[in-house]
Design a protein around this motif. Structure first.
Motif, PDB file in Angstrom:
ATOM      1  N   THR A  41       0.838  -1.205   0.000  1.00 11.67           N
ATOM      2  CA  THR A  41       0.000   0.000   0.000  1.00 11.67           C
ATOM      3  C   THR A  41       0.870   1.250   0.000  1.00 11.67           C
ATOM      4  OG1 THR A  41      -0.114  -0.002   2.391  1.00 11.67           O
ATOM      5  CG2 THR A  41      -1.871  -1.153   1.230  1.00 11.67           C
ATOM      6  N   LEU A  42       2.179   1.088  -0.223  1.00 12.52           N
ATOM      7  CA  LEU A  42       3.048   2.265  -0.332  1.00 12.52           C
ATOM      8  C   LEU A  42       2.756   2.983  -1.648  1.00 12.52           C
ATOM      9  CD1 LEU A  42       6.492   0.850   0.885  1.00 12.52           C
ATOM     10  CD2 LEU A  42       4.638   1.855   2.220  1.00 12.52           C
ATOM     11  N   CYS A  43       3.293   4.196  -1.773  1.00 13.66           N
ATOM     12  CA  CYS A  43       3.091   4.936  -3.019  1.00 13.66           C
ATOM     13  C   CYS A  43       3.689   4.134  -4.173  1.00 13.66           C
ATOM     14  CB  CYS A  43       3.800   6.281  -2.989  1.00 13.66           C
ATOM     15  SG  CYS A  43       3.381   7.294  -1.581  1.00 13.66           S
ATOM     16  N   ALA A  44       3.011   4.204  -5.313  1.00 12.92           N
ATOM     17  CA  ALA A  44       3.548   3.555  -6.507  1.00 12.92           C
ATOM     18  C   ALA A  44       4.915   4.136  -6.819  1.00 12.92           C
ATOM     19  CB  ALA A  44       2.605   3.767  -7.682  1.00 12.92           C
ATOM     20  N   GLY A  45       5.907   3.266  -7.035  1.00 13.15           N
ATOM     21  CA  GLY A  45       7.235   3.736  -7.409  1.00 13.15           C
ATOM     22  C   GLY A  45       8.163   3.971  -6.227  1.00 13.15           C
ATOM     23  N   CYS A  46       7.686   3.743  -5.004  1.00  9.25           N
ATOM     24  CA  CYS A  46       8.527   3.916  -3.815  1.00  9.25           C
ATOM     25  C   CYS A  46       9.695   2.936  -3.867  1.00  9.25           C
ATOM     26  CB  CYS A  46       7.685   3.649  -2.574  1.00  9.25           C
ATOM     27  SG  CYS A  46       8.630   3.740  -1.043  1.00  9.25           S
ATOM     28  N   GLY A  47      10.905   3.431  -3.595  1.00 12.29           N
ATOM     29  CA  GLY A  47      12.075   2.563  -3.579  1.00 12.29           C
ATOM     30  C   GLY A  47      11.909   1.387  -2.618  1.00 12.29           C
ATOM     31  N   HIS A  48      11.189   1.617  -1.527  1.00 11.00           N
ATOM     32  CA  HIS A  48      11.017   0.560  -0.526  1.00 11.00           C
ATOM     33  C   HIS A  48      10.445  -0.725  -1.147  1.00 11.00           C
ATOM     34  CE1 HIS A  48      11.913   3.831   2.030  1.00 11.00           C
ATOM     35  NE2 HIS A  48      10.837   3.888   2.803  1.00 11.00           N
ATOM     36  N   ASP A  49       9.518  -0.560  -2.101  1.00 12.01           N
ATOM     37  CA  ASP A  49       8.903  -1.738  -2.724  1.00 12.01           C
ATOM     38  C   ASP A  49       9.922  -2.552  -3.520  1.00 12.01           C
ATOM     39  OD1 ASP A  49       6.304  -1.622  -1.815  1.00 12.01           O
ATOM     40  OD2 ASP A  49       5.623  -0.324  -3.450  1.00 12.01           O
ATOM     41  N   GLY A  78       7.250   3.913  10.204  1.00 12.30           N
ATOM     42  CA  GLY A  78       7.610   4.633   8.994  1.00 12.30           C
ATOM     43  C   GLY A  78       7.072   3.877   7.808  1.00 12.30           C
ATOM     44  N   CYS A  79       7.184   4.461   6.625  1.00 10.53           N
ATOM     45  CA  CYS A  79       6.801   3.719   5.421  1.00 10.53           C
ATOM     46  C   CYS A  79       7.664   2.473   5.350  1.00 10.53           C
ATOM     47  CB  CYS A  79       6.999   4.568   4.179  1.00 10.53           C
ATOM     48  SG  CYS A  79       5.965   6.042   4.180  1.00 10.53           S
ATOM     49  N   SER A  80       8.948   2.635   5.655  1.00 16.43           N
ATOM     50  CA  SER A  80       9.863   1.498   5.683  1.00 16.43           C
ATOM     51  C   SER A  80       9.393   0.461   6.696  1.00 16.43           C
ATOM     52  CB  SER A  80      11.266   1.989   6.028  1.00 16.43           C
ATOM     53  OG  SER A  80      11.191   2.964   7.051  1.00 16.43           O
ATOM     54  N   TYR A 117      11.322  11.859   6.366  1.00 12.68           N
ATOM     55  CA  TYR A 117      10.323  11.087   7.087  1.00 12.68           C
ATOM     56  C   TYR A 117       9.164  10.929   6.114  1.00 12.68           C
ATOM     57  CZ  TYR A 117      12.770  12.767  11.342  1.00 12.68           C
ATOM     58  OH  TYR A 117      13.694  13.059  12.302  1.00 12.68           O
ATOM     59  N   GLY A 118       9.169   9.844   5.383  1.00 12.54           N
ATOM     60  CA  GLY A 118       8.137   9.672   4.354  1.00 12.54           C
ATOM     61  C   GLY A 118       6.742   9.629   4.943  1.00 12.54           C
ATOM     62  N   LEU A 119       6.582   8.811   5.964  1.00 16.70           N
ATOM     63  CA  LEU A 119       5.233   8.572   6.498  1.00 16.70           C
ATOM     64  C   LEU A 119       4.579   9.843   7.030  1.00 16.70           C
ATOM     65  CD1 LEU A 119       3.348   6.039   6.972  1.00 16.70           C
ATOM     66  CD2 LEU A 119       4.052   6.180   9.341  1.00 16.70           C
ATOM     67  N   ASN A 172      16.800   4.178   3.092  1.00 20.76           N
ATOM     68  CA  ASN A 172      17.232   5.561   3.314  1.00 20.76           C
ATOM     69  C   ASN A 172      16.754   6.490   2.193  1.00 20.76           C
ATOM     70  OD1 ASN A 172      18.644   7.884   3.860  1.00 20.76           O
ATOM     71  ND2 ASN A 172      20.612   6.856   4.195  1.00 20.76           N
ATOM     72  N   ASN A 173      15.781   7.354   2.554  1.00 23.27           N
ATOM     73  CA  ASN A 173      15.255   8.271   1.540  1.00 23.27           C
ATOM     74  C   ASN A 173      15.462   9.734   1.900  1.00 23.27           C
ATOM     75  OD1 ASN A 173      13.392   8.456   3.566  1.00 23.27           O
ATOM     76  ND2 ASN A 173      11.774   7.372   2.456  1.00 23.27           N
ATOM     77  N   GLY A 174      16.153   9.981   3.029  1.00 16.75           N
ATOM     78  CA  GLY A 174      16.478  11.362   3.399  1.00 16.75           C
ATOM     79  C   GLY A 174      15.308  12.149   3.984  1.00 16.75           C
ATOM     80  N   PRO A 224      14.670   5.962  -2.980  1.00 19.78           N
ATOM     81  CA  PRO A 224      13.990   7.231  -3.220  1.00 19.78           C
ATOM     82  C   PRO A 224      12.510   7.247  -2.818  1.00 19.78           C
ATOM     83  CG  PRO A 224      15.421   6.724  -5.055  1.00 19.78           C
ATOM     84  CD  PRO A 224      15.404   5.504  -4.171  1.00 19.78           C
ATOM     85  N   CYS A 225      12.135   8.342  -2.188  1.00 15.11           N
ATOM     86  CA  CYS A 225      10.729   8.589  -1.849  1.00 15.11           C
ATOM     87  C   CYS A 225      10.137   9.361  -3.012  1.00 15.11           C
ATOM     88  CB  CYS A 225      10.650   9.401  -0.554  1.00 15.11           C
ATOM     89  SG  CYS A 225       9.008  10.049  -0.185  1.00 15.11           S
ATOM     90  N   VAL A 226       9.365   8.653  -3.870  1.00 14.77           N
ATOM     91  CA  VAL A 226       8.856   9.319  -5.085  1.00 14.77           C
ATOM     92  C   VAL A 226       7.922  10.470  -4.764  1.00 14.77           C
ATOM     93  CG1 VAL A 226       9.042   7.572  -6.888  1.00 14.77           C
ATOM     94  CG2 VAL A 226       7.144   7.480  -5.281  1.00 14.77           C
ATOM     95  N   THR A 227       7.280  10.379  -3.617  1.00 22.49           N
ATOM     96  CA  THR A 227       6.266  11.384  -3.325  1.00 22.49           C
ATOM     97  C   THR A 227       6.858  12.668  -2.749  1.00 22.49           C
ATOM     98  OG1 THR A 227       4.670   9.634  -3.016  1.00 22.49           O
ATOM     99  CG2 THR A 227       4.096  11.764  -2.061  1.00 22.49           C
ATOM    100  N   PHE A 228       7.871  12.542  -1.856  1.00 22.47           N
ATOM    101  CA  PHE A 228       8.373  13.750  -1.203  1.00 22.47           C
ATOM    102  C   PHE A 228       9.833  14.074  -1.496  1.00 22.47           C
ATOM    103  CE2 PHE A 228       4.939  12.234   1.633  1.00 22.47           C
ATOM    104  CZ  PHE A 228       4.065  13.291   1.414  1.00 22.47           C
ATOM    105  N   ASN A 229      10.573  13.181  -2.144  1.00 20.41           N
ATOM    106  CA  ASN A 229      11.996  13.489  -2.285  1.00 20.41           C
ATOM    107  C   ASN A 229      12.588  12.961  -3.589  1.00 20.41           C
ATOM    108  OD1 ASN A 229      14.246  14.787  -1.356  1.00 20.41           O
ATOM    109  ND2 ASN A 229      14.874  13.170   0.077  1.00 20.41           N
TER     110      ASN A 229
HETATM  111  S1  SF4 Z   1       5.725   8.670   1.207  1.00 19.27           S
HETATM  112 FE1  SF4 Z   1       7.676   8.261   0.253  1.00 19.27          FE
HETATM  113  S2  SF4 Z   1       8.579   6.653   1.511  1.00 19.27           S
HETATM  114 FE2  SF4 Z   1       6.434   6.711   1.986  1.00 19.27          FE
HETATM  115  S3  SF4 Z   1       5.512   5.189   0.621  1.00 19.27           S
HETATM  116 FE3  SF4 Z   1       5.354   7.143  -0.402  1.00 19.27          FE
HETATM  117  S4  SF4 Z   1       7.166   7.214  -1.650  1.00 19.27           S
HETATM  118 FE4  SF4 Z   1       7.540   5.638  -0.151  1.00 19.27          FE
END
Ligand code: SF4
Ligand SMILES: Cc1cc2nc3c(=O)[nH]c(=O)nc-3n(C[C@H](O)[C@H](O)[C@H](O)COP(=O)(O)OP(=O)(O)OC[C@H]3O[C@@H](n4cnc5c(N)ncnc54)[C@H](O)[C@@H]3O)c2cc1C
Ligand SMILES: Cc1ncc(C[n+]2csc(CCOP(=O)(O)OP(=O)(O)O)c2C)c(N)n1
Ligand code: SF4
Ligand code: SF4
Ligand SMILES: [Mg+2]
Lengths: 356, 541
Positions: free
Chosen positions: A32-40, A67-69, A143-145, A139-141, A217-222
């Motif tokens: 359920t993370l953002c599409a394209g999140c590096g974490h996935d 966290g998202c992680s 606080y994604g969540l 590590n996305n630099g 990389p956090c696609v949504t915020f960074n």
């Molecule tokens: S906010 Fe950033 S770290 Fe969190 S799921 Fe979305 S892209 Fe990934």
């Protein structure tokens, strides 16, 4: 929430490992993370590594904080044990789990906020104690969540999405880990599975604390221009310093591989890490040299990646990991009956008498 | 498109699902086009009231034409009415659909055979369409053929059954030929009381002309099919068929790859009745040969494959009449095309400049996690049609064998769809190489890798290539690393997950519709006063 389901069908030629499981059997529910999140992508690499190592999911403890992680362990190994702890407290919970049952394969997934801000103390002590676990920092630099505030790993001068500039210096988990005695230290990138999967496999087989810092990389915020943790910036400044292959115990290393400047380190279970393409003046087993080298590359604006440092106790050597240091019994503590683990008030008094 | 998911399997039963839609429909009349009260002054004559002519009327009536159909028989429908048995096509369904067309105000003249095309052309029509079918069953001129009344031509016999002239048949029936007409004949014989029905085939199963599903249905009804039996003569005593003599043959590839029969033996098979179902021919005794309509060496009229016009301007032809027996879908398509030509002809426009087919490609994303179609894919086998019990179905001629799908079956069958109309669409410039699509694809059909020669590239795919015939999709160089996106289309099940997990919409699911032009309407256009939704709802086209 995700409404769209992943169909169960898979490639007809999908391979099975010796446990009879396919890679798909190591998945969890849809992310359920953002599409394209590096974490996935890291989740996909973890799945690949566990499948290749043929580890039975029920023999794994997957641990995380907040966290998202921290959400990601849900998305792999659905049959594994799991604990989603308080923000920054995953190392303590894992220490407890590992103390009680060292037969579980422990993997902790944390974030740069979870490990380097609120959880820095816990993170440091887990390394100092050399807990036998794979510790991943996604590590996305930011606080994604909580919507993209700079974290303690944000580089000096990096820009937030709205343009604010970061004026604090980062904590580098790799330098920190080298400093605090971690025995397996690596940096990688969610967008480089060829490098990442062997590192995760090595980290899982390593006896002791394996710290893997993964730019994710956090696609949504960074992931914008001006960010130093974007896909594009990471690729532009990427320097694969060391290439490492994981070689399972049974597999022969052919002579041609041994030639040249290839260096092989054998791990306690007989599997080996084979280093290739190592710079001439670089020794991945010399902590001080590695420290200096990484700092230099950093000053040059490079992101040095690969399995950067490995200190492996030979199979027949004295353990320097947690259970070795504590001198615990071989049998996991969970296997002892309660009466034996907790022999009662009388036994306690008897013990205390001995110290008087 | 290959098997999808790399598997074979039967296609989705579209025909059966259309039937579900039809079974569950409400009144569709409000969705039909309005017929203009004021006519356009053009009068069209159609010969025969089969599927082809009815389609011409259906397309031209809404445009203001006055259409007259001349039909030899007492009812419209052509072979759909006279030959396709009611246990497969219920009369109620047929009448209802024919009425939608005739109720547009068609001047339907029943019991009105056209005996002379020249005479018809004398009348005041702007164009003539010939949809008279292929009414002549092929003969089998073997010794004894004409010595008994129990030897029938299949399509004539089916028509006699339909009209009640034949109400029973002998106990043992031989059907000669193994096409779809043969299947209807043998199954009809069963219902008229025959207890031993044999279908006699000259060749082996791979060469049977009948559709596999029709063969299956006949076999389910315990019809026996004998291969490699080539008829050589009829045995008739006192005007009564007693049996037939067959050569027992085997087949060998002769010169030029043609199969040649070798006779091993001969065999008598007893019977009480024989039905010949070995093909149909066209017949035009009513078309004079001196009125400008050219015929070829086989006495077939020469018809232009694009315009459907004969060599005489203003005279058009379609359906089985034009190039011999086909099926309903083709007759309908011919009718649509002929209507386009007639419309152009009546307006003095070129017949060869055909209105172009259109194609659109529209994103199917509706919102966060929402797509216009169901992405799930069920690996289930094709759902089996329920059939009326064997004893029950033989009680009457008009008991429809297929019961249709129930809701549960329909839902299963629908999810077998690979959504091939929803294509994955890639926009290279948008890709940030995050790997999300690679990671999520359930079939592992996507790869990001560096470019290289095709044979070497195929060795670097995420999952092995199963069908080398199907070309790989290969993108331009990706912006960040210059690598390429590769897709193995053969495996794709169009689940849309790549698009769902793509942060930049580099992958998108786009639905392609084939837009077909009709007389007076460009591709995608509808009759004035109707919306596309009306049409989709009514399924009128
Ligand atoms: S906010 Fe950033 S770290 Fe969190 S799921 Fe979305 S892209 Fe990934
Ligand atoms: C036994 C059988 C089963 C079939 N089953 C199927 C099936 O399941 N599915 C399928 O798609 N197709 C099937 N077909 C084929 C299909 O029926 C025909 O291809 C289709 O009906 C052809 O339509 P048409 O309009 O060209 O001609 P027809 O349907 O043959 O209509 C021609 C009409 O013209 C009339 N006519 C002929 N001459 C004159 C004249 N001079 N004056 C006035 N009227 C005249 C005839 O009486 C008839 O009504 C089957 C055919 C047969 C024989
Ligand atoms: C004790 C506590 N303090 C603060 C928070 C709010 N909080 C939730 S997640 C988070 C930071 C997460 O950042 P990181 O570890 O980098 O994970 P990411 O979402 O970037 O993967 C914070 C501060 C919390 N949940 N609990
Ligand atoms: S639609 Fe996309 S995710 Fe689904 S099978 Fe095809 S390529 Fe894979
Ligand atoms: S998910 Fe989209 S952006 Fe990411 S690699 Fe695939 S196509 Fe590129
Ligand atoms: Mg973070």
């Amino acid at each position: 929430m995700t409404h769209i389901a992943k169909p169960r069908i898979h490639h007809p030629g999908l391979a099975r490992n010796r446990l009879g499981l396919t890679r798909r059997d190591y998945e969890g529910p849809m992310s359920t993370l953002c599409a394209g999140c590096g974490h996935d992508s890291i989740t996909a690499a973890i799945i690949e590594a566990f499948w290749e190592l043929e580890i039975a999911p029920h023999q794994v403890a997957k641990m995380s904080g907040i966290g998202c992680s921290g959400k990601t362990p849900t998305y792999f190994l659905k049959e594994a044990h799991g604990f989603n702890g308080v923000h920054g407290r995953m190392p303590a919970v894992t220490t407890g789990a590992h103390a009680a049952n060292h037969e579980l394969v422990c993997i902790g997934v944390s974030g740069d906020g979870d490990s380097l801000s609120i959880g820095l103390g816990q993170f440091a002590h887990a390394m100092r104690r050399n807990i036998d676990m794979l510790y991943i920092i996604e590590n996305n630099g930011v606080y994604g969540l909580t919507k993209g505030q700079f974290s303690a790993s944000a580089d000096y001068g990096t820009k937030a999405k709205r343009g604010e500039v970061n004026r604090e210096h980062p904590i580098d988990p790799v330098l920190l880990a080298l400093n605090l005695g971690a025995s397996f230290v690596a940096r990688s990138f969610s967008g480089d599975k060829a490098q990442l999967v062997p590192i995760i496999k090595g980290g899982l087989r390593h006896q002791g604390f394996a710290m893997v810092d993964i730019i994710s990389p956090c696609v949504t915020f960074n992931d914008h221009r001006g960010s130093t943790k974007s896909y594009e910036y990471t690729r532009d400044h990427y320097n694969e310093l060391v290439q490492a292959d994981f070689v399972p115990p049974a597999q022969e290393i052919t002579a041609s591989y041994e030639a040249g400047d290839v260096r092989t380190v054998t791990m306690h279970d007989g599997s080996r890490m084979r280093f290739r393409k190592v710079p001439e003046d670089y020794d991945p087993q010399d902590r001080d040299q590695v420290y200096a080298y990484i700092r230099d590359r950093q000053r040059a604006g490079e992101i040095a990646t690969g399995l950067l440092y490995l200190e492996e106790v030979p199979p027949d050597g004295e353990g320097t990991h947690f259970h070795g240091i504590q001198g615990t019994v071989d049998e996991p503590l969970v296997n002892y009956p309660f009466e034996e683990l907790c022999p009662g008030a009388e036994a306690l008094e008897e013990l205390q008498r001995r110290f008087r | 498109m290959g098997g999808g998911g790399g598997r074979g399997g039967e296609p989705v039963a579209i025909c059966r699902l259309k039937r579900v839609a039809s079974d569950l429909r409400d009144d569709i009349r409000p969705f039909l086009p309005d017929i203009p009260e004021e006519k356009n002054g053009k009068r069209i004559a159609c010969v025969g009231a089969g599927a082809a002519s009815l389609t011409v009327a259906n397309d031209l009536m809404p445009l203001g034409y006055e259409v007259t159909i001349f039909e030899k028989l007492a009812a419209p429908g052509g072979l759909m009415w006279t030959n396709i048995p009611e246990f497969r096509l219920p009369a109620k369904v047929l009448w209802e659909e024919i009425e939608y067309i005739t109720d547009m105000g068609v001047d339907l003249r029943l019991n009105s055979p056209v005996d002379s095309l020249a005479a018809l052309l004398e009348e005041d029509y702007d164009a003539v369409f010939i949809g008279s079918g292929a009414p002549k069953g092929k003969e089998l001129n073997l010794p004894g053929r004409w010595d008994s009344e129990q030897v029938h031509i299949g399509i004539d016999w089916l028509e006699s059954v339909r009209f009640g002239h034949v109400e029973s048949c002998g106990d043992r029936v031989l059907v000669i030929g193994v096409g779809n007409t043969a299947m209807d004949c043998c199954r009809t014989a069963q219902r008229l009381g025959a207890s031993d029905v044999k279908v006699m085939a000259r060749k082996t199963k791979p060469h049977f002309k009948a559709s596999p599903w029709e063969l299956e249905d006949a076999i389910e009804e315990q019809v026996e099919i004998l291969e490699n039996h080539s008829p050589s003569k009829f045995i008739v005593e006192d005007g009564q068929v007693k049996g037939m003599v067959f050569d027992l043959v085997s087949w060998h590839e002769g010169e030029g790859g043609r199969l040649k029969a070798e006779v091993h033996d001969s065999k008598v098979i007893e019977c009480d009745e024989v039905i010949l179902a070995i093909g149909q021919d066209t017949a035009f005794p009513w078309i004079e040969r001196d009125i400008g309509i050219d015929f070829n060496n086989w006495d077939m009229p020469i018809v232009d494959k694009t315009t459907f016009m004969t060599s005489r301007t203003g005279v058009f032809m379609g359906g089985d009449a034009a190039w011999g027996p086909e099926n309903i879908i083709w007759a309908v398509e011919h009718g649509h095309q002929a209507a386009i030509s007639i419309h152009a002809y009546c307006h003095g426009e070129s017949l060869t400049d055909r209105p172009a087919e259109g194609m659109n490609l529209v994103s199917q994303k509706m919102g966060l996690h929402e797509w216009t179609y169901s992405n799930d894919y069920d690996e289930a086998e094709r759902v089996k049609m329920r059939h009326v019990d064997l004893q029950e179905r033989f009680k009457r001629l008009d008991i429809e064998v297929e019961e249709g799908f129930d809701i549960e079956q329909s839902l299963t069958e629908v999810e077998r769809c690979l959504n091939c109309d929803a294509q994955t669409h890639f926009e290279t410039d948008l890709c940030i190489e995050c790997d999300a699509c690679i990671d999520i694809c359930p079939l592992d059909c996507l790869t990001i890798t560096h470019n290289g020669p095709e044979e070497e590239l195929t060795g670097r795919l995420t999952a092995p290539l199963l069908n080398p015939e199907e070309p790989l999709f290969i993108s331009e160089d990706l912006p960040q690393t210059g690598r390429i996106m590769v897709k193995d289309e053969d495996l794709c099940i169009h689940c849309g997950l790549c698009a769902e997990r793509c942060p930049t919409a580099a992958w998108d699911m786009r639905k392609s519709d084939l837009l077909i032009p009709y007389a007076g309407l460009d591709a995608g256009e509808v009759h004035p006063g109707m919306s596309i939704m009306d049409l989709a709802g009514a399924g009128a086209r």
